[in-house]
Design a protein around this motif. Structure first.
Motif, PDB file in Angstrom:
ATOM      1  N   HIS A 223      14.520   1.558   4.507  1.00  0.00           N
ATOM      2  CA  HIS A 223      15.010   2.056   3.229  1.00  0.00           C
ATOM      3  C   HIS A 223      13.902   2.789   2.488  1.00  0.00           C
ATOM      4  O   HIS A 223      14.117   3.875   1.941  1.00  0.00           O
ATOM      5  CB  HIS A 223      15.540   0.913   2.366  1.00  0.00           C
ATOM      6  CG  HIS A 223      15.679   1.278   0.925  1.00  0.00           C
ATOM      7  ND1 HIS A 223      14.846   0.773  -0.055  1.00  0.00           N
ATOM      8  CD2 HIS A 223      16.504   2.154   0.289  1.00  0.00           C
ATOM      9  CE1 HIS A 223      15.176   1.303  -1.222  1.00  0.00           C
ATOM     10  NE2 HIS A 223      16.165   2.131  -1.049  1.00  0.00           N
ATOM     11  N   TYR A 224      12.706   2.203   2.487  1.00  0.00           N
ATOM     12  CA  TYR A 224      11.616   2.840   1.743  1.00  0.00           C
ATOM     13  C   TYR A 224      11.217   4.153   2.395  1.00  0.00           C
ATOM     14  O   TYR A 224      10.881   5.127   1.707  1.00  0.00           O
ATOM     15  CB  TYR A 224      10.410   1.899   1.637  1.00  0.00           C
ATOM     16  CG  TYR A 224       9.654   2.126   0.354  1.00  0.00           C
ATOM     17  CD1 TYR A 224      10.120   1.591  -0.844  1.00  0.00           C
ATOM     18  CD2 TYR A 224       8.506   2.905   0.325  1.00  0.00           C
ATOM     19  CE1 TYR A 224       9.447   1.821  -2.037  1.00  0.00           C
ATOM     20  CE2 TYR A 224       7.832   3.136  -0.862  1.00  0.00           C
ATOM     21  CZ  TYR A 224       8.309   2.599  -2.030  1.00  0.00           C
ATOM     22  OH  TYR A 224       7.657   2.844  -3.213  1.00  0.00           O
ATOM     23  N   LEU A 225      11.264   4.203   3.717  1.00  0.00           N
ATOM     24  CA  LEU A 225      11.003   5.465   4.404  1.00  0.00           C
ATOM     25  C   LEU A 225      12.008   6.520   3.966  1.00  0.00           C
ATOM     26  O   LEU A 225      11.651   7.686   3.749  1.00  0.00           O
ATOM     27  CB  LEU A 225      11.067   5.255   5.916  1.00  0.00           C
ATOM     28  CG  LEU A 225      10.784   6.474   6.786  1.00  0.00           C
ATOM     29  CD1 LEU A 225       9.414   7.064   6.504  1.00  0.00           C
ATOM     30  CD2 LEU A 225      10.917   6.114   8.264  1.00  0.00           C
ATOM     31  N   GLY A 226      13.269   6.122   3.806  1.00  0.00           N
ATOM     32  CA  GLY A 226      14.275   7.053   3.305  1.00  0.00           C
ATOM     33  C   GLY A 226      13.920   7.595   1.936  1.00  0.00           C
ATOM     34  O   GLY A 226      14.074   8.794   1.665  1.00  0.00           O
TER      35      GLY A 226
ATOM     36  N   ALA B 289       2.154   7.976   2.113  1.00  0.00           N
ATOM     37  CA  ALA B 289       3.130   6.890   2.073  1.00  0.00           C
ATOM     38  C   ALA B 289       4.026   6.930   3.296  1.00  0.00           C
ATOM     39  O   ALA B 289       4.330   5.893   3.905  1.00  0.00           O
ATOM     40  CB  ALA B 289       3.966   6.979   0.797  1.00  0.00           C
ATOM     41  N   ARG B 290       4.412   8.120   3.673  1.00  0.00           N
ATOM     42  CA  ARG B 290       5.279   8.300   4.843  1.00  0.00           C
ATOM     43  C   ARG B 290       4.587   7.814   6.114  1.00  0.00           C
ATOM     44  O   ARG B 290       5.170   7.073   6.916  1.00  0.00           O
ATOM     45  CB  ARG B 290       5.640   9.784   4.954  1.00  0.00           C
ATOM     46  CG  ARG B 290       6.402  10.192   6.197  1.00  0.00           C
ATOM     47  CD  ARG B 290       6.770  11.655   6.063  1.00  0.00           C
ATOM     48  NE  ARG B 290       7.403  12.191   7.260  1.00  0.00           N
ATOM     49  CZ  ARG B 290       8.052  13.341   7.289  1.00  0.00           C
ATOM     50  NH1 ARG B 290       8.147  14.061   6.184  1.00  0.00           N
ATOM     51  NH2 ARG B 290       8.603  13.763   8.400  1.00  0.00           N
ATOM     52  N   ALA B 291       3.336   8.210   6.309  1.00  0.00           N
ATOM     53  CA  ALA B 291       2.590   7.772   7.479  1.00  0.00           C
ATOM     54  C   ALA B 291       2.409   6.259   7.479  1.00  0.00           C
ATOM     55  O   ALA B 291       2.505   5.610   8.531  1.00  0.00           O
ATOM     56  CB  ALA B 291       1.239   8.477   7.523  1.00  0.00           C
TER      57      ALA B 291
ATOM     58  N   VAL C  83       0.846  -1.197   0.000  1.00  0.00           N
ATOM     59  CA  VAL C  83       0.000   0.000   0.000  1.00  0.00           C
ATOM     60  C   VAL C  83       0.878   1.243   0.000  1.00  0.00           C
ATOM     61  O   VAL C  83       0.653   2.193  -0.767  1.00  0.00           O
ATOM     62  CB  VAL C  83      -0.952   0.001   1.211  1.00  0.00           C
ATOM     63  CG1 VAL C  83      -1.546   1.396   1.443  1.00  0.00           C
ATOM     64  CG2 VAL C  83      -2.075  -1.009   1.004  1.00  0.00           C
ATOM     65  N   ALA C  84       1.901   1.261   0.855  1.00  0.00           N
ATOM     66  CA  ALA C  84       2.812   2.411   0.904  1.00  0.00           C
ATOM     67  C   ALA C  84       3.502   2.613  -0.443  1.00  0.00           C
ATOM     68  O   ALA C  84       3.668   3.754  -0.900  1.00  0.00           O
ATOM     69  CB  ALA C  84       3.849   2.208   2.005  1.00  0.00           C
TER      70      ALA C  84
ATOM     71  N   GLN D 156      10.242  14.198  -0.091  1.00  0.00           N
ATOM     72  CA  GLN D 156       9.691  15.325   0.654  1.00  0.00           C
ATOM     73  C   GLN D 156      10.748  16.385   0.967  1.00  0.00           C
ATOM     74  O   GLN D 156      10.453  17.358   1.648  1.00  0.00           O
ATOM     75  CB  GLN D 156       9.035  14.835   1.939  1.00  0.00           C
ATOM     76  CG  GLN D 156       7.787  13.985   1.693  1.00  0.00           C
ATOM     77  CD  GLN D 156       7.051  13.670   2.972  1.00  0.00           C
ATOM     78  OE1 GLN D 156       7.597  13.141   3.922  1.00  0.00           O
ATOM     79  NE2 GLN D 156       5.761  14.012   2.994  1.00  0.00           N
ATOM     80  N   GLY D 157      11.964  16.183   0.457  1.00  0.00           N
ATOM     81  CA  GLY D 157      13.025  17.166   0.641  1.00  0.00           C
ATOM     82  C   GLY D 157      13.694  17.127   1.995  1.00  0.00           C
ATOM     83  O   GLY D 157      14.414  18.062   2.353  1.00  0.00           O
TER      84      GLY D 157
END
Length: 268
Positions: A176-179, A130-132, A117-118, A185-186
């Motif tokens: 990694h995906y969070l990164g 996606a971040r949340a 989903v993310a 998002q800068g």
């Protein structure tokens, strides 16, 4: 059947599905056949029919078996929508139906569905969502808040506590995906911390290593980029590292990254 007897192959697979209506392998095989033929509506119909049959069966499938089969079929359908059809909206709809419907999937498959989903939210450039989603997944899977990334993502009250089963490789994928999301998002500094956390969990995991090496090169720190890549390669080459197909692929990716990122810009 000869390789070019597509009608014969289709008929055999259809018969296998008929004989084993609650066996996922024939349904997956027929769906894969239709996928290769680019008959995506037929592929979807096969997997939808399989999921529907699970809800209606009176055979001796217990709730846990039904839940796992349903989850695997819908994950495969989501993959077809996302990768073959390149329709992220449909993929997201399938994954949400998996998570919201009954019976609920086993913890590992539930985490996989939430991670996908993310990924679909990321593909749709819905970076905040996606971040949340990744943050909540990390917190559920590890029990560790991600305040270090300055993320505030409230858990839904009906979220299942999944922290018992997630391993370090799985958590490394999430960090990694969070990164990646944070980079979009800068938030470069937070992204670097997420990548480093992924490497802490899995030192030879190629994607975060390459991401940090690229960042180092952008900052003009070629020595740091070289150190990161070669250290990860050494980790993969260590005797304790399992030499399966995945690790060989990781090693190949790192060697390519070294060649690409560290090659002289102006060769003689």
């Amino acid at each position: 059947h000869p390789a070019n007897d597509l009608e014969g192959v289709e008929a055999l697979l259809q018969e296998a599905v008929r004989l084993g209506p609650h066996d996922l392998l024939p349904a997956e095989s027929l769906a894969a056949f239709y996928e290769r033929m680019r008959r995506f509506d037929d592929a979807r119909a096969v997997l939808d029919a399989f999921v529907n049959s699970l809800a209606q069966t009176t055979q001796s499938l217990d709730e846990s078996q039904r839940a796992e089969l349903r989850a695997r079929a819908l994950l495969r359908l989501g993959e077809i929508c996302s990768v073959a059809m390149m329709n992220s909206e449909q993929a997201l709809s399938v994954l949400q139906a998996l998570l919201q419907g009954e019976p609920q999937p086993p913890p590992a498959l539930r985490r996989e569905a939430r991670f996908r989903v993310a990924q679909e939210l990321f593909a749709q450039e819905r970076y905040g969502e996606a971040r949340a989603a990744v943050d909540a997944l990390i917190r559920d899977a590890s029990g560790t808040p991600t305040a270090e990334y300055n993320i505030e993502a409230a858990l839904q009250p009906n979220e299942v506590d999944l922290r018992m089963a997630a391993g370090s490789e799985e958590l490394a994928r999430y960090h990694h995906y969070l990164g990646r999301v944070l980079e979009k998002q800068g938030e470069e500094a937070a992204a670097q911390r997420a990548y480093r956390r992924a490497i802490d969990l899995m030192p030879a995991f190629t994607p975060p290593v390459v991401a940090l090496a690229r960042h180092a090169l952008r900052q003009g720190d070629r020595a740091q980029a070289d150190l990161l890549l070669r250290d990860a390669l050494a980790q993969l080459s260590a005797p304790a590292t399992r030499q399966d197909g995945d690790s060989r692929e990781e090693s190949l990716q790192l060697r390519r990254a070294i060649s690409r990122l560290l090659a002289p810009r102006d060769p003689p």
